[in-house]
Scaffold this motif. Structure first.
Motif, short mmCIF file in Angstrom:
data_model
loop_
_atom_site.label_atom_id
_atom_site.label_comp_id
_atom_site.label_asym_id
_atom_site.label_seq_id
_atom_site.Cartn_x
_atom_site.Cartn_y
_atom_site.Cartn_z
N ARG A 85 1.96 -7.78 10.37
CA ARG A 85 1.93 -6.72 11.40
C ARG A 85 3.07 -5.71 11.17
N ASP A 86 4.30 -6.27 10.99
CA ASP A 86 5.47 -5.40 10.84
C ASP A 86 5.34 -4.52 9.60
N ARG A 87 4.95 -5.13 8.52
CA ARG A 87 4.83 -4.41 7.25
C ARG A 87 3.76 -3.32 7.36
N PHE A 88 2.64 -3.68 7.97
CA PHE A 88 1.54 -2.72 8.11
C PHE A 88 1.96 -1.57 9.01
N ARG A 89 2.60 -1.86 10.11
CA ARG A 89 3.01 -0.82 11.06
C ARG A 89 4.00 0.14 10.40
N ASP A 90 4.98 -0.43 9.72
CA ASP A 90 6.00 0.41 9.07
C ASP A 90 5.37 1.31 8.01
N TRP A 91 4.55 0.69 7.17
CA TRP A 91 3.95 1.48 6.08
C TRP A 91 3.02 2.56 6.64
N PHE A 92 2.22 2.21 7.62
CA PHE A 92 1.28 3.18 8.18
C PHE A 92 2.01 4.33 8.86
N GLY A 93 3.12 4.00 9.53
CA GLY A 93 3.91 5.04 10.18
C GLY A 93 4.48 6.03 9.18
N GLU A 94 4.87 5.53 8.01
CA GLU A 94 5.44 6.41 6.98
C GLU A 94 4.36 7.20 6.25
N ALA A 95 3.32 6.49 5.80
CA ALA A 95 2.33 7.11 4.92
C ALA A 95 1.31 7.95 5.69
N GLN A 96 0.98 7.57 6.90
CA GLN A 96 0.00 8.29 7.73
C GLN A 96 -1.32 8.55 7.01
N PRO A 97 -1.92 7.58 6.36
CA PRO A 97 -3.19 7.85 5.66
C PRO A 97 -4.33 8.00 6.68
N GLN A 98 -5.29 8.82 6.32
CA GLN A 98 -6.45 9.01 7.20
C GLN A 98 -7.46 7.89 7.04
N LYS A 99 -7.42 7.24 5.88
CA LYS A 99 -8.35 6.15 5.61
C LYS A 99 -7.59 4.99 4.98
N VAL A 100 -7.89 3.80 5.44
CA VAL A 100 -7.17 2.63 4.96
C VAL A 100 -8.19 1.57 4.51
N VAL A 101 -7.92 0.97 3.37
CA VAL A 101 -8.73 -0.15 2.90
C VAL A 101 -7.82 -1.37 2.76
N ILE A 102 -8.22 -2.47 3.39
CA ILE A 102 -7.48 -3.72 3.18
C ILE A 102 -8.22 -4.51 2.11
N ASP A 103 -7.57 -4.65 1.00
CA ASP A 103 -8.17 -5.38 -0.14
C ASP A 103 -7.91 -6.87 0.05
N MET A 104 -8.96 -7.60 0.38
CA MET A 104 -8.81 -9.03 0.73
C MET A 104 -9.02 -9.94 -0.48
N SER A 105 -9.06 -9.36 -1.67
CA SER A 105 -9.36 -10.20 -2.85
C SER A 105 -8.31 -11.28 -3.09
N GLY A 106 -7.10 -11.05 -2.58
CA GLY A 106 -6.05 -12.03 -2.79
C GLY A 106 -5.87 -13.00 -1.64
N VAL A 107 -6.74 -12.91 -0.64
CA VAL A 107 -6.62 -13.79 0.54
C VAL A 107 -7.64 -14.92 0.43
N GLY A 108 -7.15 -16.09 0.13
CA GLY A 108 -8.06 -17.23 -0.06
C GLY A 108 -8.46 -17.90 1.23
N PHE A 109 -7.62 -17.77 2.25
CA PHE A 109 -7.94 -18.42 3.52
C PHE A 109 -7.38 -17.59 4.67
N MET A 110 -8.10 -17.63 5.77
CA MET A 110 -7.66 -16.88 6.94
C MET A 110 -8.09 -17.66 8.18
N ASP A 111 -7.19 -17.81 9.13
CA ASP A 111 -7.58 -18.48 10.38
C ASP A 111 -7.76 -17.44 11.48
#
Lengths: 113, 474
Positions: free
Chosen positions: A30-56
């Motif tokens: 959350r913290d990393r995403f919020r900080d990065w988004f606040g700085e970069a201000q992209p209009q479109k965001v893609v979360i690449d989940m290829s490296g996430v093997g498990f999620m609860d």
């Protein structure tokens, strides 16, 4: 968990977490995403989940947080390359109804561009 | 001929199911080894049945009991080495000299469409899988088995084409899933005895609670003691015994193992669910959910005990208060003619029930009021109170031996008029003890009973019953 964030030349932001998206790493994401988004201000965001093997369900909550955070700033968020186990969680909880999911990063970028 | 059902060994793919034995895994609406036992009886096993216990022994014993259901006598033997396999037979070869049917491991007794036990019964059959851990062995007179048990020669694997049935290996979770879907799609009828078939494509066990707002579409098999929440959708699915599906969830193209809780507003499609473990039916990919509000194993909890105690106390209170009133009012019943009458109402399952009903808006309102205070309209429920089986809300569970049309006070509220007070949605929601809080129980208790006493027997206007719950019989 390693979270790599970058903004491509075409203005699309790509967030690529690596590891398990579970409760212990939720706040860091959350913290990393919020900080990065606040700085970069992209209009479109893609979360690449290829490296996430498990999620609860907490990880799912993180994705929903990202979706709401981006939507509140009139931006668009999509997921790509969701692995089998996270995909099951997304299907079972019906979250796929609110998330745009693409097979891979290239497809996501092509559609969002 | 003797039968040996070896349930000790558990294949690797079944280990995530925990303590549940492979023998109890659902196939259609029956456990796997019940089907083997039935086939064995059809093939002529009428002597001793030996069940070898190991993994999940308790569940197997509960499932098979003493064998009286199949007309055989079951003896149990426990082995410490679950991989013993056919070595169990070698321990005492003399026992099997008159013929034996031995079944072990993950095999399904697949009958052909034209299977007839008497016509197709072969003298010798042998098949094995999983490097010998799964094995089917039939030797009617023991002539070929005897020398092999003594260490002489090899047992050939016999072809099945002419037998009318075969032992089909279940190699993994997707195979189990596919097998269940095949059963639902029409193969089921040839595997079960009359009474266990899918009538109009559906089988629903006893004491299953299916609310009117649930959408059920055939084919499906729902086990005993299942509870479906309001607005559920279930279709082309196998639900084992004691499965709870919470409100607004969808279960489709799925196999749900016994004692599983599926949380609220979930979508279970193409999955195999066992407790908190979910498999993808096609790929076998497995996810363990730690969150009990999503998936969980149904286990007794402290809250259940408290609820039981509360219900017992309520029953005792009702008994103390109600019995003298009832005894006082009973001789006066003839005076109430015109104020109270029996009506035949159709319940949510479409079954006609006899319900005594006080007519508040009738020609003798004072008499009706007195009858309501004495609760003469609920005399049928007194039996349940006396048996400590009074359910504050909801239909009392139907006994296994009870006929479908047996007259029951319907519903388990305090009178037919009380049903009109509580909205259909509330009745629907409050029907399920597993997610109804004690506070909610108490609120309903005072709403439907306390209000009646406080208002001194005054009954609500005789409104028509909720259309989804009941309709007056013509």
């Amino acid at each position: 968990m390693d979270i790599h964030c970058e903004t491509r030349d075409d203005g699309i932001g790509v967030v690529a977490p690596r590891g398990e998206l579970t409760a212990p790493y939720a706040q860091a994401f959350r913290d990393r995403f919020r900080d990065w988004f606040g700085e970069a201000q992209p209009q479109k965001v893609v979360i690449d989940m290829s490296g996430v093997g498990f999620m609860d369900s907490t990880g799912l909550g993180v994705l929903i947080f990202a979706l709401k955070h981006v939507a509140s700033r009139d931006s668009v968020l999509a997921l790509c390359a969701v692995q089998d186990k996270p995909r099951m969680v997304i299907e079972i909880t019906r979250t796929y109804r609110v998330l745009d999911i693409y097979d891979d990063l290239d497809e996501a970028v092509r559609v969002l561009r | 001929m003797k039968l040996v059902l070896d349930t000790a060994w558990q294949p690797t793919w079944a280990e995530p199911m925990g303590e549940l034995s492979l023998a109890t895994f659902p196939v259609g609406n029956r456990p796997l080894f019940e089907l083997w036992l039935e086939l064995a009886v059809q093939l002529g096993v009428d002597e001793e049945v030996c069940v070898v216990l190991g993994h999940g022994a308790r569940g197997v014993e509960e499932m098979l009991g003493d064998g009286a259901r199949w007309g055989v006598t079951i003896r149990y033997q426990f082995v410490r080495d679950p991989g013993l396999g056919v070595g169990f037979l070698r321990r005492s070869p003399a026992r099997w000299k008159d013929g034996v049917l031995y079944v072990a491991g993950s095999l399904f007794p697949r009958k052909g469409a034209d299977f007839a036990a008497e016509a197709d019964a072969p003298g010798f059959l042998h098949a094995c899988a999983d490097e010998g851990a799964s094995r089917f062995l039939l030797d009617r007179d023991g002539s070929r088995l005897g020398p092999w048990l003594d260490g002489e020669g090899e047992l050939p694997e016999e072809a099945w084409e002419a037998c009318g049935f075969e032992a089909e290996p279940i190699a993994d979770v997707p195979a189990l899933y596919t097998l269940n879907m095949r059963m639902l799609d029409g193969e089921w009828e040839r595997h079960v005895q009359p009474g266990y078939g899918l009538r109009e494509g559906a089988f629903v066990g006893y004491d299953a609670v299916l609310p009117p707002s649930a959408e059920l579409s055939a084919p499906l098999a729902i086990g005993n003691h299942c509870r479906l929440g309001a607005l559920c959708t279930v279709g082309r699915a196998v639900l084992g015994d004691r499965v709870i599906v919470d409100d607004a969830s969808e279960v489709r193209d799925a196999v749900v193992f016994p004692n599983t809780y599926i949380g609220r507003n979930l979508e279970v499609r193409g999955k195999v669910v066992c407790g908190r473990t979910v498999f993808d039916g096609a790929s076998g990919i497995r996810v363990d959910f730690d969150e009990e509000w999503l998936f969980a194993a149904v286990e007794p909890r402290l809250g259940d005990g408290l609820r039981l105690a509360l219900h017992a106390l309520a029953a005792l209170l009702l008994l103390v208060i109600w019995l003298p009133l009832f005894l006082l009012g009973l001789p006066l019943l003839p005076w109430f003619r015109g104020a109270c009458r029996d009506e035949r109402l159709r319940d949510r399952r479409g079954v006609l029930r006899t319900v005594p009903r006080v007519r508040a808006g009738g020609p003798r309102p004072r008499l009706a009021r007195l009858g309501g205070l004495l609760m003469l309209d609920r005399y049928l429920a007194l039996r349940h109170v006396l048996l400590f089986r009074f359910f504050l809300v909801g239909q009392p569970p139907r006994r296994e031996d009870e006929e479908a049309d047996a007259p029951l006070a319907f519903p388990g509220l305090f009178s037919a008029d009380d049903l009109a007070v509580v909205s259909a949605r509330d009745v629907d929601r409050d029907y399920y003890a597993h997610h109804r809080s004690l506070g909610h129980d108490l609120r309903l208790f005072f709403a439907v009973l306390g209000a009646r006493w406080v208002s001194f027997g005054s009954l609500p206007e005789a409104e028509p019953l909720a259309p989804v719950a009941a309709e007056e019989a013509t």
